[in-house]
Design a protein around this motif. Structure first.
Motif, PDB file in Angstrom:
ATOM      1  N   ALA A   6       0.840  -1.209   0.000  1.00  0.00           N
ATOM      2  CA  ALA A   6       0.000   0.000   0.000  1.00  0.00           C
ATOM      3  C   ALA A   6       0.872   1.255   0.000  1.00  0.00           C
ATOM      4  CB  ALA A   6      -0.931  -0.005   1.210  1.00  0.00           C
ATOM      5  N   ASN A   7       1.939   1.256   0.789  1.00  0.00           N
ATOM      6  CA  ASN A   7       2.864   2.401   0.818  1.00  0.00           C
ATOM      7  C   ASN A   7       3.560   2.585  -0.528  1.00  0.00           C
ATOM      8  OD1 ASN A   7       2.397   3.375   3.394  1.00  0.00           O
ATOM      9  ND2 ASN A   7       3.858   1.963   4.324  1.00  0.00           N
ATOM     10  N   LEU A   8       3.963   1.479  -1.133  1.00  0.00           N
ATOM     11  CA  LEU A   8       4.596   1.578  -2.454  1.00  0.00           C
ATOM     12  C   LEU A   8       3.642   2.154  -3.487  1.00  0.00           C
ATOM     13  CD1 LEU A   8       6.757  -1.659  -2.850  1.00  0.00           C
ATOM     14  CD2 LEU A   8       7.522   0.687  -2.542  1.00  0.00           C
ATOM     15  N   ASP A   9       2.371   1.773  -3.417  1.00  0.00           N
ATOM     16  CA  ASP A   9       1.371   2.325  -4.339  1.00  0.00           C
ATOM     17  C   ASP A   9       1.206   3.824  -4.137  1.00  0.00           C
ATOM     18  OD1 ASP A   9       0.923  -0.106  -5.513  1.00  0.00           O
ATOM     19  OD2 ASP A   9      -0.882  -0.571  -4.323  1.00  0.00           O
ATOM     20  N   ILE A  10       1.170   4.262  -2.886  1.00  0.00           N
ATOM     21  CA  ILE A  10       1.036   5.698  -2.587  1.00  0.00           C
ATOM     22  C   ILE A  10       2.253   6.458  -3.091  1.00  0.00           C
ATOM     23  CG2 ILE A  10       0.959   7.385  -0.713  1.00  0.00           C
ATOM     24  CD1 ILE A  10      -0.745   5.321   0.860  1.00  0.00           C
ATOM     25  N   ILE A  11       3.432   5.933  -2.806  1.00  0.00           N
ATOM     26  CA  ILE A  11       4.675   6.585  -3.252  1.00  0.00           C
ATOM     27  C   ILE A  11       4.728   6.652  -4.773  1.00  0.00           C
ATOM     28  CG2 ILE A  11       7.188   6.315  -3.358  1.00  0.00           C
ATOM     29  CD1 ILE A  11       7.016   5.153  -0.484  1.00  0.00           C
ATOM     30  N   ASN A  12       4.387   5.571  -5.419  1.00  0.00           N
ATOM     31  CA  ASN A  12       4.382   5.531  -6.880  1.00  0.00           C
ATOM     32  C   ASN A  12       3.404   6.554  -7.457  1.00  0.00           C
ATOM     33  OD1 ASN A  12       5.000   4.674  -9.454  1.00  0.00           O
ATOM     34  ND2 ASN A  12       3.537   2.998  -9.406  1.00  0.00           N
ATOM     35  N   SER A  13       2.234   6.634  -6.872  1.00  0.00           N
ATOM     36  CA  SER A  13       1.224   7.590  -7.329  1.00  0.00           C
ATOM     37  C   SER A  13       1.698   9.028  -7.156  1.00  0.00           C
ATOM     38  CB  SER A  13      -0.071   7.358  -6.556  1.00  0.00           C
ATOM     39  OG  SER A  13      -0.987   8.380  -6.800  1.00  0.00           O
ATOM     40  N   GLN A  14       2.272   9.337  -5.980  1.00  0.00           N
ATOM     41  CA  GLN A  14       2.748  10.705  -5.726  1.00  0.00           C
ATOM     42  C   GLN A  14       3.900  11.080  -6.648  1.00  0.00           C
ATOM     43  OE1 GLN A  14       3.589  10.964  -1.544  1.00  0.00           O
ATOM     44  NE2 GLN A  14       1.426  11.143  -0.988  1.00  0.00           N
ATOM     45  N   LEU A  15       4.818  10.151  -6.866  1.00  0.00           N
ATOM     46  CA  LEU A  15       5.934  10.433  -7.775  1.00  0.00           C
ATOM     47  C   LEU A  15       5.431  10.667  -9.195  1.00  0.00           C
ATOM     48  CD1 LEU A  15       8.714   7.966  -6.569  1.00  0.00           C
ATOM     49  CD2 LEU A  15       8.742  10.461  -6.446  1.00  0.00           C
ATOM     50  N   SER A  16       4.467   9.888  -9.617  1.00  0.00           N
ATOM     51  CA  SER A  16       3.897  10.072 -10.956  1.00  0.00           C
ATOM     52  C   SER A  16       3.258  11.443 -11.089  1.00  0.00           C
ATOM     53  CB  SER A  16       2.861   8.996 -11.254  1.00  0.00           C
ATOM     54  OG  SER A  16       3.467   7.741 -11.307  1.00  0.00           O
ATOM     55  N   GLN A  17       2.489  11.857 -10.070  1.00  0.00           N
ATOM     56  CA  GLN A  17       1.858  13.178 -10.090  1.00  0.00           C
ATOM     57  C   GLN A  17       2.904  14.283 -10.131  1.00  0.00           C
ATOM     58  OE1 GLN A  17      -0.584  13.161  -6.603  1.00  0.00           O
ATOM     59  NE2 GLN A  17      -2.319  12.165  -7.620  1.00  0.00           N
ATOM     60  N   ARG A  18       3.939  14.145  -9.319  1.00  0.00           N
ATOM     61  CA  ARG A  18       4.980  15.184  -9.268  1.00  0.00           C
ATOM     62  C   ARG A  18       5.725  15.292 -10.592  1.00  0.00           C
ATOM     63  NH1 ARG A  18       7.291  14.206  -3.151  1.00  0.00           N
ATOM     64  NH2 ARG A  18       5.352  14.770  -2.124  1.00  0.00           N
ATOM     65  N   PHE A  19       6.073  14.154 -11.179  1.00  0.00           N
ATOM     66  CA  PHE A  19       6.790  14.204 -12.445  1.00  0.00           C
ATOM     67  C   PHE A  19       5.908  14.714 -13.577  1.00  0.00           C
ATOM     68  CE2 PHE A  19       9.931  11.359 -10.416  1.00  0.00           C
ATOM     69  CZ  PHE A  19      11.066  12.085 -10.715  1.00  0.00           C
ATOM     70  N   THR A  20       4.625  14.401 -13.521  1.00  0.00           N
ATOM     71  CA  THR A  20       3.704  14.911 -14.534  1.00  0.00           C
ATOM     72  C   THR A  20       3.612  16.423 -14.452  1.00  0.00           C
ATOM     73  OG1 THR A  20       2.426  12.872 -14.500  1.00  0.00           O
ATOM     74  CG2 THR A  20       1.327  14.816 -15.383  1.00  0.00           C
ATOM     75  N   SER A  21       3.449  16.954 -13.245  1.00  0.00           N
ATOM     76  CA  SER A  21       3.375  18.417 -13.104  1.00  0.00           C
ATOM     77  C   SER A  21       4.716  19.069 -13.421  1.00  0.00           C
ATOM     78  CB  SER A  21       2.876  18.812 -11.715  1.00  0.00           C
ATOM     79  OG  SER A  21       3.761  18.369 -10.721  1.00  0.00           O
ATOM     80  N   MET A  22       5.814  18.395 -13.110  1.00  0.00           N
ATOM     81  CA  MET A  22       7.136  18.935 -13.443  1.00  0.00           C
ATOM     82  C   MET A  22       7.334  18.987 -14.955  1.00  0.00           C
ATOM     83  SD  MET A  22       9.578  20.263 -11.977  1.00  0.00           S
ATOM     84  CE  MET A  22      10.678  19.881 -10.691  1.00  0.00           C
ATOM     85  N   ARG A  23       6.874  17.953 -15.660  1.00  0.00           N
ATOM     86  CA  ARG A  23       6.958  17.956 -17.120  1.00  0.00           C
ATOM     87  C   ARG A  23       6.126  19.088 -17.716  1.00  0.00           C
ATOM     88  NH1 ARG A  23       5.328  12.653 -17.245  1.00  0.00           N
ATOM     89  NH2 ARG A  23       7.004  11.446 -16.398  1.00  0.00           N
ATOM     90  N   GLU A  24       4.934  19.322 -17.157  1.00  0.00           N
ATOM     91  CA  GLU A  24       4.077  20.400 -17.647  1.00  0.00           C
ATOM     92  C   GLU A  24       4.730  21.763 -17.410  1.00  0.00           C
ATOM     93  OE1 GLU A  24       0.305  19.880 -15.762  1.00  0.00           O
ATOM     94  OE2 GLU A  24      -0.044  17.956 -16.733  1.00  0.00           O
ATOM     95  N   THR A  25       5.332  21.942 -16.241  1.00  0.00           N
ATOM     96  CA  THR A  25       6.028  23.194 -15.942  1.00  0.00           C
ATOM     97  C   THR A  25       7.219  23.382 -16.868  1.00  0.00           C
ATOM     98  OG1 THR A  25       5.359  23.028 -13.626  1.00  0.00           O
ATOM     99  CG2 THR A  25       7.183  24.510 -14.132  1.00  0.00           C
ATOM    100  N   ASN A  26       7.970  22.321 -17.091  1.00  0.00           N
ATOM    101  CA  ASN A  26       9.111  22.374 -18.001  1.00  0.00           C
ATOM    102  C   ASN A  26       8.658  22.742 -19.413  1.00  0.00           C
ATOM    103  OD1 ASN A  26      11.755  22.132 -18.887  1.00  0.00           O
ATOM    104  ND2 ASN A  26      11.566  19.944 -19.250  1.00  0.00           N
ATOM    105  N   LYS A  27       7.564  22.163 -19.848  1.00  0.00           N
ATOM    106  CA  LYS A  27       7.026  22.454 -21.172  1.00  0.00           C
ATOM    107  C   LYS A  27       6.573  23.909 -21.264  1.00  0.00           C
ATOM    108  CE  LYS A  27       3.670  20.716 -24.503  1.00  0.00           C
ATOM    109  NZ  LYS A  27       2.591  19.759 -24.737  1.00  0.00           N
ATOM    110  N   LEU A  28       5.994  24.423 -20.184  1.00  0.00           N
ATOM    111  CA  LEU A  28       5.522  25.804 -20.159  1.00  0.00           C
ATOM    112  C   LEU A  28       6.684  26.794 -20.271  1.00  0.00           C
ATOM    113  CD1 LEU A  28       3.070  27.667 -19.795  1.00  0.00           C
ATOM    114  CD2 LEU A  28       3.461  27.534 -17.331  1.00  0.00           C
ATOM    115  N   PHE A  29       7.772  26.529 -19.556  1.00  0.00           N
ATOM    116  CA  PHE A  29       8.919  27.434 -19.555  1.00  0.00           C
ATOM    117  C   PHE A  29       9.969  27.085 -20.603  1.00  0.00           C
ATOM    118  CE2 PHE A  29       7.129  28.381 -15.434  1.00  0.00           C
ATOM    119  CZ  PHE A  29       7.289  29.757 -15.371  1.00  0.00           C
ATOM    120  N   GLN A  30       9.607  26.222 -21.523  1.00  0.00           N
ATOM    121  CA  GLN A  30      10.515  25.814 -22.588  1.00  0.00           C
ATOM    122  C   GLN A  30      10.979  27.010 -23.421  1.00  0.00           C
ATOM    123  OE1 GLN A  30       8.684  22.897 -25.065  1.00  0.00           O
ATOM    124  NE2 GLN A  30      10.596  22.267 -26.016  1.00  0.00           N
TER     125      GLN A  30
END
Length: 145
Positions: A6-30
């Motif tokens: 259950a902890n691994l699922d939560i960590i995986n989900s949070q990391l996915s969300q963070r990297f997705t938003s980081m990619r969007e921010t990177n794309k915005l400031f490209q």
């Protein structure tokens, strides 16, 4: 084991969300990334800059895309040497400081600053309070007639 999974699922989900938003921010400031400024076509640069203006319409003027293209034309060779936005910002700040110093300082002051820059490691070892005191004492020794 259930708690661990259950902890691994939560960590995986949070990391996915963070990297997705980081990619969007990177794309915005490209638009301001040196790689985009160096390699992309002008119409692509303009599109990236317009996307940034659309997102930050309260902070950026509508003329930002045109200004960015003019900026790129002025600093084309310098931008080719800068690998990151941080390095590009340092270069710009140094250029602003140098321009200000050149316009407000004589040749003797510029030579002194150049010497300090060249002898950077030695200059950092100086005790500034003793240098200031020494300077003050020398100026105080002037004789008034």
């Amino acid at each position: 084991m259930n708690v661990f999974n259950a902890n691994l699922d939560i960590i995986n989900s949070q990391l996915s969300q963070r990297f997705t938003s980081m990619r969007e921010t990177n794309k915005l400031f490209q638009a301001i990334h040196p790689g985009t400024l160096n390699r992309a076509q002008d119409n692509v640069r303009h599109q990236h800059a317009q996307r940034l203006v659309d997102h930050y319409s309260r902070d950026l003027s509508p003329s930002f895309p045109v200004q960015l293209l003019a900026f790129r034309a002025c600093f084309k060779t310098e931008l080719a040497k800068e690998p990151s936005v941080k390095d590009m910002a340092k270069m710009l700040i140094l250029n602003l400081i140098k321009t200000y110093l050149r316009s407000s300082m004589g040749q003797e002051g510029l030579s002194g600053l150049a010497t300090l820059s060249i002898e950077n490691s030695r200059a950092r070892k100086l005790d500034l309070s003793s240098v200031v005191n020494d300077f003050a004492e020398r100026k105080a020794r002037k004789i008034n007639f």
